[in-house]
Design a protein around this motif. Sequence first.
Motif, PDB file in Angstrom:
ATOM      1  N   GLY A  39       0.790  -1.221   0.000  1.00 11.37           N
ATOM      2  CA  GLY A  39       0.000   0.000   0.000  1.00 11.37           C
ATOM      3  C   GLY A  39       0.817   1.262   0.000  1.00 11.37           C
ATOM      4  O   GLY A  39       0.254   2.350   0.074  1.00 11.37           O
ATOM      5  N   ALA A  40       2.150   1.168  -0.079  1.00 13.07           N
ATOM      6  CA  ALA A  40       2.955   2.377   0.080  1.00 13.07           C
ATOM      7  C   ALA A  40       4.141   2.428  -0.857  1.00 13.07           C
ATOM      8  O   ALA A  40       5.194   2.955  -0.510  1.00 13.07           O
ATOM      9  N   VAL A  41       3.985   1.921  -2.067  1.00 11.32           N
ATOM     10  CA  VAL A  41       5.081   1.933  -3.023  1.00 11.32           C
ATOM     11  C   VAL A  41       5.561   3.359  -3.268  1.00 11.32           C
ATOM     12  O   VAL A  41       6.756   3.648  -3.284  1.00 11.32           O
ATOM     13  N   TRP A  42       4.627   4.276  -3.461  1.00 16.69           N
ATOM     14  CA  TRP A  42       5.001   5.647  -3.830  1.00 16.69           C
ATOM     15  C   TRP A  42       5.773   6.350  -2.717  1.00 16.69           C
ATOM     16  O   TRP A  42       6.616   7.187  -2.975  1.00 16.69           O
ATOM     17  N   ARG A  43       5.496   6.006  -1.462  1.00 17.61           N
ATOM     18  CA  ARG A  43       6.219   6.655  -0.361  1.00 17.61           C
ATOM     19  C   ARG A  43       7.682   6.256  -0.360  1.00 17.61           C
ATOM     20  O   ARG A  43       8.558   7.045  -0.008  1.00 17.61           O
ATOM     21  N   LEU A  44       7.969   5.006  -0.749  1.00 16.41           N
ATOM     22  CA  LEU A  44       9.361   4.572  -0.817  1.00 16.41           C
ATOM     23  C   LEU A  44      10.088   5.226  -1.977  1.00 16.41           C
ATOM     24  O   LEU A  44      11.303   5.360  -1.956  1.00 16.41           O
ATOM     25  N   LEU A  45       9.357   5.641  -3.009  1.00 16.33           N
ATOM     26  CA  LEU A  45       9.980   6.244  -4.171  1.00 16.33           C
ATOM     27  C   LEU A  45      10.169   7.742  -4.010  1.00 16.33           C
ATOM     28  O   LEU A  45      11.043   8.338  -4.637  1.00 16.33           O
ATOM     29  N   THR A  46       9.347   8.370  -3.190  1.00 14.57           N
ATOM     30  CA  THR A  46       9.375   9.828  -3.098  1.00 14.57           C
ATOM     31  C   THR A  46       9.806  10.338  -1.733  1.00 14.57           C
ATOM     32  O   THR A  46      10.014  11.532  -1.566  1.00 14.57           O
ATOM     33  N   GLY A  47       9.958   9.473  -0.740  1.00 17.63           N
ATOM     34  CA  GLY A  47      10.302   9.895   0.612  1.00 17.63           C
ATOM     35  C   GLY A  47      11.790  10.161   0.783  1.00 17.63           C
ATOM     36  O   GLY A  47      12.598  10.042  -0.142  1.00 17.63           O
ATOM     37  N   GLY A  48      12.163  10.505   2.015  1.00 14.62           N
ATOM     38  CA  GLY A  48      13.542  10.847   2.308  1.00 14.62           C
ATOM     39  C   GLY A  48      14.507   9.693   2.146  1.00 14.62           C
ATOM     40  O   GLY A  48      15.703   9.900   1.926  1.00 14.62           O
ATOM     41  N   ASN A  49      14.016   8.457   2.257  1.00 15.32           N
ATOM     42  CA  ASN A  49      14.873   7.281   2.118  1.00 15.32           C
ATOM     43  C   ASN A  49      14.671   6.580   0.781  1.00 15.32           C
ATOM     44  O   ASN A  49      14.767   5.366   0.681  1.00 15.32           O
ATOM     45  N   SER A  50      14.388   7.344  -0.246  1.00 13.42           N
ATOM     46  CA  SER A  50      14.090   6.757  -1.551  1.00 13.42           C
ATOM     47  C   SER A  50      15.279   5.975  -2.104  1.00 13.42           C
ATOM     48  O   SER A  50      16.432   6.426  -2.068  1.00 13.42           O
ATOM     49  N   ILE A  51      14.989   4.801  -2.638  1.00 13.40           N
ATOM     50  CA  ILE A  51      16.001   3.999  -3.310  1.00 13.40           C
ATOM     51  C   ILE A  51      16.572   4.751  -4.513  1.00 13.40           C
ATOM     52  O   ILE A  51      17.714   4.536  -4.926  1.00 13.40           O
ATOM     53  N   LEU A  52      15.793   5.686  -5.065  1.00 10.32           N
ATOM     54  CA  LEU A  52      16.233   6.409  -6.257  1.00 10.32           C
ATOM     55  C   LEU A  52      17.453   7.281  -5.988  1.00 10.32           C
ATOM     56  O   LEU A  52      18.122   7.717  -6.921  1.00 10.32           O
ATOM     57  N   LYS A  53      17.752   7.545  -4.727  1.00 11.56           N
ATOM     58  CA  LYS A  53      18.953   8.311  -4.389  1.00 11.56           C
ATOM     59  C   LYS A  53      20.208   7.444  -4.438  1.00 11.56           C
ATOM     60  O   LYS A  53      21.307   7.938  -4.168  1.00 11.56           O
ATOM     61  N   LYS A  54      20.035   6.184  -4.765  1.00 11.09           N
ATOM     62  CA  LYS A  54      21.162   5.252  -4.808  1.00 11.09           C
ATOM     63  C   LYS A  54      21.441   4.779  -6.230  1.00 11.09           C
ATOM     64  O   LYS A  54      21.751   3.610  -6.462  1.00 11.09           O
ATOM     65  N   ALA A  55      21.350   5.694  -7.189  1.00  9.03           N
ATOM     66  CA  ALA A  55      21.781   5.363  -8.548  1.00  9.03           C
ATOM     67  C   ALA A  55      23.265   5.026  -8.523  1.00  9.03           C
ATOM     68  O   ALA A  55      24.037   5.566  -7.712  1.00  9.03           O
TER      69      ALA A  55
END
Length: 473
Positions: A39-55
């Motif tokens: 229920g919270a995929v988008w929060r992991l993508l847009t929050g402070g601990n986003s995996i996207l910051k680990k390119a």
Amino acid sequence: MTSNDLVVVLPGITGSTLGVRGADGSPASANLIWAPSAGAVWRLLTGGNSILKKALPAGIGDAAPDDGVEPVALMPDVHVLPGIWTPIRGYDVLIDALEALGYKRDNGAKPPNLIAFPYDWRLSNRYNGERLKTVVEPALERLRAQGGASADARIVFVVHSMGGLVARWYIEKCGGAEVTRKLITLGTPWRGATGALEQLVNGVKKGIGPLSIDLTAFSRSMPSLYQLLPEFACISTAGGYAKTTEVSVPNLDTAMVADAMAFQMDLQSAESARAASRDMTHMIVGIRQPTATTVELSGGKATAYQNFGSDNDYGDSTVPLTGAVGLGEALDTNIVVRVPEQHTNLQCNQFVLDQVQEILTAKPVRRRELKSVSVRASVPDLVTQGSGLKVAFDLEADDPDADPPKVPVTVTVRSAKGKVLATAQPTLRGGHGVTTFDDLPPGTHTVTVDGSTPSSLVRPVTSTAVVWPKPVT
């Protein structure tokens, strides 16, 4: 009844939770950056601990960056990086089924005979194959040290999707062949997946569709995603179909494309040179689902098609049949088990679990009655709340000369916790049905197309769809 071997489960891409070691010395498990609940995929993508910051940094190759990221566990829940890979259900069902057979991750004072191997799915499959060696071989030695029936234990791999590439690299290139008894692959892209090519070329950018984030740079930094590129000729040209290394592919790193092809060819050469590769392998593939198989490149974009010319071999909705069948086998090979199911659900499909049980135990299991009507379903991976989730499907009898089946069908949408959110019984016309669900809440939901009654003889197909929250204005 268990065998005396060590069973090792590998998930697919995005199928391992990831964490970061804390500056305070806390373990990665206490600082998760990729562990989205359904229920919270988008929060992991847009929050402070986003995996996207680990390119990953350019030129990472087969190395690992010093960014503190560590794999923690297998994903128990639905997980998806929209635009990078399809939504996939978690691995609890598969692990539970193996433990019900007597395999144990926690075996008390005895060494475990079941290992769930999480890995950093951003990284090269070569790197993860080497890391797999450092985990499974010491575990096998501990199991063998018990003596008795365990003295000659070997490894049996049960792998889903990209996990099969990691296991294959370990087996063929890291010495794993000497200690491996069986390789059971579920939806593994043995020759790659055309969808990976489409996603890498097109990217996912801000302002497109329901996304308010940019996944493009992150996805294009991942050697693992490049290594999912199709090895087979799938790019439409004036002279026929070409491979990724035979034409200029827009937006992609040419060196990474060439390295991905070398990865595929190295594996295939090693397997061809070792006859035992075929004898130890059990391929289970999804079939009869609409699947990207070829692409046309134009104007810096890739447009995917489901066919080779006039032929449509389908697949599991993510991996085309051409990409799913490995070891140089023809598509009608006798060493493949075919299941009318989608990629997202293969590791949860009961018929697949029965097959895994039989392969592991070498004991016959009572088969559930095979139904005679197959479903080919099209369900979008991602829609915006309020835009409607359109589900289209076709029924197909096992007899190709028969008329389209006239059986009642129910489409059911469930929440991540199994609550029924909506149902529909579409009117069928020539075996084709369409229904749209307009009022679904945001979250990650499963969509099942099944017979309305037990006697309707419809094999159910399950898909996963993310309903993205409506933007706040």
